[in-house]
Design an enzyme around this catalytic site. Structure first.
Site, short mmCIF file in Angstrom:
data_model
loop_
_atom_site.label_atom_id
_atom_site.label_comp_id
_atom_site.label_asym_id
_atom_site.label_seq_id
_atom_site.Cartn_x
_atom_site.Cartn_y
_atom_site.Cartn_z
N GLY A 1 0.81 -1.21 0.00
CA GLY A 1 0.00 0.00 0.00
C GLY A 1 0.84 1.26 0.00
CB CYS A 2 1.47 4.02 -1.90
SG CYS A 2 0.26 4.12 -3.23
NE ARG A 3 -2.26 11.61 0.37
CZ ARG A 3 -3.23 12.07 -0.41
NH1 ARG A 3 -3.33 11.66 -1.65
NH2 ARG A 3 -4.09 12.95 0.05
N GLY B 1 -2.67 4.27 -3.98
CA GLY B 1 -2.69 3.05 -4.78
C GLY B 1 -1.89 3.08 -6.06
CE1 TYR C 1 -2.62 3.98 7.02
CE2 TYR C 1 -2.77 6.33 6.56
CZ TYR C 1 -2.71 5.30 7.47
OH TYR C 1 -2.73 5.56 8.81
#
Length: 164
Positions: free
Chosen positions: A112-114, A116, A141
């Site tokens: 995951g990142c901020r 996607g 996230y």
């Protein structure tokens, strides 16, 4: 190495007469659909269920300062980008090696990142490096936060750690 620089270099070619011809840097919509279909993804609700059941771990690929502001409890952080500036994004040249130091090729984990986008790139790199059970968190996230806040039972929620 800056990502934008390498793409531009790879896309250029020498045309007859020695002039530089620039190839298209854009991919077609069918190429994008194929890429999307090849990257395993889970939505936030499914990710919450997998993380709560302890069948999967969470790899956060945001930069350190973003991770420190808040993250999934038990998450491991390996930034995909080392810096993001108006001049471009500097990819972490040791990303795959750093992930390999934390996870085995058969381990199950969600990336995951901020939002996607970055995690989708990271997931593709990990799959190409031989990781078999890596899945991108669609929406990142932010979507996981929304999902975790909407769930009411402790057995199906994910713990989020927020900076004080």
């Amino acid at each position: 190495m800056r990502i934008g620089d390498s793409k531009a270099t790879n896309a250029s070619s020498t045309a007859p007469g020695g002039n530089q011809a620039m190839g298209s840097l854009r991919s077609s919509s069918s190429d994008k659909r194929k890429e999307d279909a090849m990257t395993p993804m889970v939505d936030a609700d499914e990710a919450c269920a997998l993380l709560s059941s302890a069948t999967h771990q969470y790899l956060d690929v945001r930069m350190w300062e973003d991770f420190d502001k808040g993250h999934v409890a038990g998450a491991r952080n390996v930034p995909y980008y080392l810096s993001v500036t108006p001049h471009g994004k500097e990819k972490n040249p040791h990303f795959v090696e750093q992930v390999a130091a934390l996870y085995g090729k058969d381990d199950r984990f969600i990336v995951g990142c901020r939002s996607g986008v970055r995690s989708k790139l990271a997931t593709a790199d990990l799959l190409n490096a031989g990781f078999k059970n890596v899945t991108n968190l669609q929406g990142g996230y932010l979507s996981l936060l929304r999902s975790a806040n909407q769930q009411h039972t402790a057995s199906s929620s994910v713990n989020i750690i927020q900076a004080p």
